[in-house]
Design an enzyme around this catalytic site. Structure first.
Site, PDB file in Angstrom:
ATOM      1  N   LYS A  37       0.847  -1.203   0.000  1.00 18.42           N
ATOM      2  CA  LYS A  37       0.000   0.000   0.000  1.00 18.42           C
ATOM      3  C   LYS A  37       0.881   1.251   0.000  1.00 18.42           C
ATOM      4  O   LYS A  37       2.086   1.165   0.292  1.00 18.42           O
ATOM      5  CB  LYS A  37      -0.934  -0.024   1.208  1.00 18.42           C
ATOM      6  CG  LYS A  37      -0.248  -0.032   2.565  1.00 18.42           C
ATOM      7  CD  LYS A  37      -1.218  -0.426   3.684  1.00 18.42           C
ATOM      8  CE  LYS A  37      -0.526  -0.382   5.036  1.00 18.42           C
ATOM      9  NZ  LYS A  37      -1.361  -0.975   6.095  1.00 18.42           N
ATOM     10  N   ARG A 138     -10.459  -0.293  14.338  1.00 15.26           N
ATOM     11  CA  ARG A 138     -10.190   0.604  13.221  1.00 15.26           C
ATOM     12  C   ARG A 138     -10.986   0.188  11.985  1.00 15.26           C
ATOM     13  O   ARG A 138     -11.788   0.933  11.470  1.00 15.26           O
ATOM     14  CB  ARG A 138      -8.690   0.616  12.889  1.00 15.26           C
ATOM     15  CG  ARG A 138      -8.332   1.573  11.781  1.00 15.26           C
ATOM     16  CD  ARG A 138      -6.869   1.506  11.392  1.00 15.26           C
ATOM     17  NE  ARG A 138      -6.533   0.279  10.677  1.00 15.26           N
ATOM     18  CZ  ARG A 138      -5.386   0.082  10.043  1.00 15.26           C
ATOM     19  NH1 ARG A 138      -4.454   1.026  10.049  1.00 15.26           N
ATOM     20  NH2 ARG A 138      -5.138  -1.062   9.416  1.00 15.26           N
ATOM     21  N   TYR A 260      16.853  28.005  11.763  1.00 14.89           N
ATOM     22  CA  TYR A 260      15.786  28.953  12.073  1.00 14.89           C
ATOM     23  C   TYR A 260      15.543  29.018  13.576  1.00 14.89           C
ATOM     24  O   TYR A 260      15.611  27.999  14.260  1.00 14.89           O
ATOM     25  CB  TYR A 260      14.486  28.528  11.391  1.00 14.89           C
ATOM     26  CG  TYR A 260      14.548  28.615   9.886  1.00 14.89           C
ATOM     27  CD1 TYR A 260      14.613  29.841   9.246  1.00 14.89           C
ATOM     28  CD2 TYR A 260      14.546  27.463   9.113  1.00 14.89           C
ATOM     29  CE1 TYR A 260      14.668  29.921   7.861  1.00 14.89           C
ATOM     30  CE2 TYR A 260      14.601  27.524   7.729  1.00 14.89           C
ATOM     31  CZ  TYR A 260      14.664  28.761   7.110  1.00 14.89           C
ATOM     32  OH  TYR A 260      14.720  28.832   5.747  1.00 14.89           O
ATOM     33  N   MET A 307      13.920  22.852   4.693  1.00 19.07           N
ATOM     34  CA  MET A 307      13.263  22.274   3.519  1.00 19.07           C
ATOM     35  C   MET A 307      14.241  21.569   2.573  1.00 19.07           C
ATOM     36  O   MET A 307      14.006  20.432   2.149  1.00 19.07           O
ATOM     37  CB  MET A 307      12.491  23.356   2.758  1.00 19.07           C
ATOM     38  CG  MET A 307      11.636  22.786   1.639  1.00 19.07           C
ATOM     39  SD  MET A 307      10.755  24.030   0.707  1.00 19.07           S
ATOM     40  CE  MET A 307       9.597  24.641   1.907  1.00 19.07           C
TER      41      MET A 307
HETATM   42  C1  PLP Z   1      -0.629  -2.063   6.739  1.00 14.72           C
HETATM   43  C2  PLP Z   1      -1.239  -3.360   7.012  1.00 14.72           C
HETATM   44  C3  PLP Z   1      -0.457  -4.516   7.123  1.00 14.72           C
HETATM   45  C4  PLP Z   1       1.060  -4.480   7.152  1.00 14.72           C
HETATM   46  O1  PLP Z   1       1.498  -3.978   8.399  1.00 14.72           O
HETATM   47  P1  PLP Z   1       3.061  -3.836   8.741  1.00 14.72           P
HETATM   48  O2  PLP Z   1       3.090  -3.349  10.154  1.00 14.72           O
HETATM   49  O3  PLP Z   1       3.600  -2.797   7.812  1.00 14.72           O
HETATM   50  O4  PLP Z   1       3.678  -5.142   8.531  1.00 14.72           O
HETATM   51  C5  PLP Z   1      -1.098  -5.738   7.234  1.00 14.72           C
HETATM   52  N1  PLP Z   1      -2.455  -5.806   7.278  1.00 14.72           N
HETATM   53  C6  PLP Z   1      -3.235  -4.712   7.207  1.00 14.72           C
HETATM   54  C7  PLP Z   1      -4.709  -4.868   7.267  1.00 14.72           C
HETATM   55  C8  PLP Z   1      -2.663  -3.455   7.094  1.00 14.72           C
HETATM   56  O5  PLP Z   1      -3.441  -2.364   7.039  1.00 14.72           O
END
Ligand code: PLP
Length: 362
Positions: A37, A138, A260, A307
């Site tokens: 993802k 979630r 800064y 930046m």
């Molecule tokens: C992002 C995600 C993972 C992978 O998690 P990691 O901590 O990056 O290994 C697996 N399953 C679901 C549903 C996720 O959202």
């Protein structure tokens, strides 16, 4: 050739392959899928997916529809992977989902209803996965909703549920009692869907042991080098290496402010190295306090991240203008940088920007 003033992001696909092999060995007996993802955790989902396919990976998880389409395009017709969409079946997405042959991971009851309606309209069951929330609060159906579905023959007739997943909220803390509670809850749900394969573990879940492996594991961050317990893990190889040129080395007198604002001051007189990378390249600004760079053979503290430029307290380290400094890699590990910046390895990776010149190895 790299422009000498540009930051360089090296993405080591051989290291990715080694990490995949390690995770697959640890989860032996289960299929090892890959979570790609957010453009493969910022490292390029196309390159990552193609390499992992070559390593034997056959299932991929993306979150957004466009991400799934991109992975399908990258893999092409000769690599018929199963690509799961964690967002599930959002309204209006079906045509694109089906054109890209993506498998929705249904995660709300309305999505279940929508999938059944679609299947009924087509006159044949829809291939889906199902996400059940076992305690992360979630994403996923509540266990009661899953039970309702499991007892609804009418709905089940329209769904070909090939995979049942849940996600662990505390797997990076092996002693957290929530892990065992989620495992027990997942086993209960699983018994209600005996035909489906089951998947619970993310990266850190894999290291909780075989009880957590089921039929498939879904690592993300550890493929890319992030330690399962949010600290550097020598078993994993760094995949992302961010380097920046040393543009200048200047003297700073004792007590002088740097960057800064006037709050950050050097204690004694020192030398400051100015690196040609900043938060526009993905160096998280908060790492300016507590983060380090590797140059002149030493790890030296960052003084400020702006930046385009990062200021490092060089001390008497033998670095030279024109050389390169490591901001992320084998010496400045992903997990150390994340903890200096007050975040997780996942965020450090996805923030790596497209401005830094990308070089793929392997
Ligand atoms: C992002 C995600 C993972 C992978 O998690 P990691 O901590 O990056 O290994 C697996 N399953 C679901 C549903 C996720 O959202």
């Amino acid at each position: 050739m790299a422009h000498p003033a540009a930051a360089r992001l090296t993405i080591d696909l051989d290291a990715l392959a080694r990490n995949y092999a390690l995770l697959a060995r640890t989860a032996v007996g289960a299929e090892t899928a890959a979570v790609v993802k957010s453009d493969g955790y910022g490292l390029g989902a196309s390159e990552v997916a193609r390499r992992l396919w070559a390593e034997g990976c056959r299932s991929f998880f993306t979150a957004r529809l466009a991400g799934g389409e991109a992975v399908r395009r990258a893999l092409g017709p000769d690599r018929p992977a199963v690509i799961f969409l964690l967002d599930g079946l959002a309204p209006g997405h079906w045509e694109r989902l089906s054109a890209a042959r993506l498998t929705p991971v249904l995660c709300t009851f309305p999505q279940v209803e929508a999938a059944c309606a679609l299947a009924a309209a087509q006159g044949r069951p829809l291939a889906v996965a199902l996400h059940v929330d076992t305690g992360m609060n979630r994403q996923g159906l509540a266990p009661e909703e899953a039970e309702l579905l499991a007892n609804s023959r009418e709905r089940l007739a329209w769904l070909d549920i090939g995979l049942l997943i849940s996600h662990l909220g505390s797997a990076d803390e092996p002693d957290d009692a929530r892990n065992a509670r989620q495992l027990a809850a997942f086993r209960k749900v699983r018994a209600q869907f005996p035909e489906a394969r089951a998947s619970l573990a993310n990266s850190s879940g894999i290291f909780l042991g075989p009880d957590y492996h089921f039929d498939m594991v879904r690592p993300g961050v550890s493929l890319y080098g992030g330690g399962p317990e949010a600290r550097p893990d020598p078993r994993l190889s760094p995949v992302a290496i961010l380097e920046a040129p040393v543009l200048d080395i200047r003297r700073v007198d004792a007590g002088e402010p740097v960057g800064y604002g006037s709050r950050r001051r050097v204690e004694g007189a020192t030398r400051a190295a100015i690196l040609g990378a900043g938060y526009a390249d993905g160096v998280i600004r908060a790492a300016g306090h507590g983060g380090r760079a590797f140059l002149g053979g030493r790890l030296r503290p960052l003084l400020a991240v702006t930046m385009d430029l990062t200021i490092v307290d060089l001390g008497d380290a033998p670095a030279e203008t024109g050389g390169m400094a490591e901001l992320l890699g084998p010496n400045v590990t992903l997990d150390d940088l994340a903890s200096a910046a007050g975040t997780v390895a996942h965020e450090v990776l996805v923030r790596l920007s497209r401005r830094a010149e990308r070089v793929y190895l392997g």
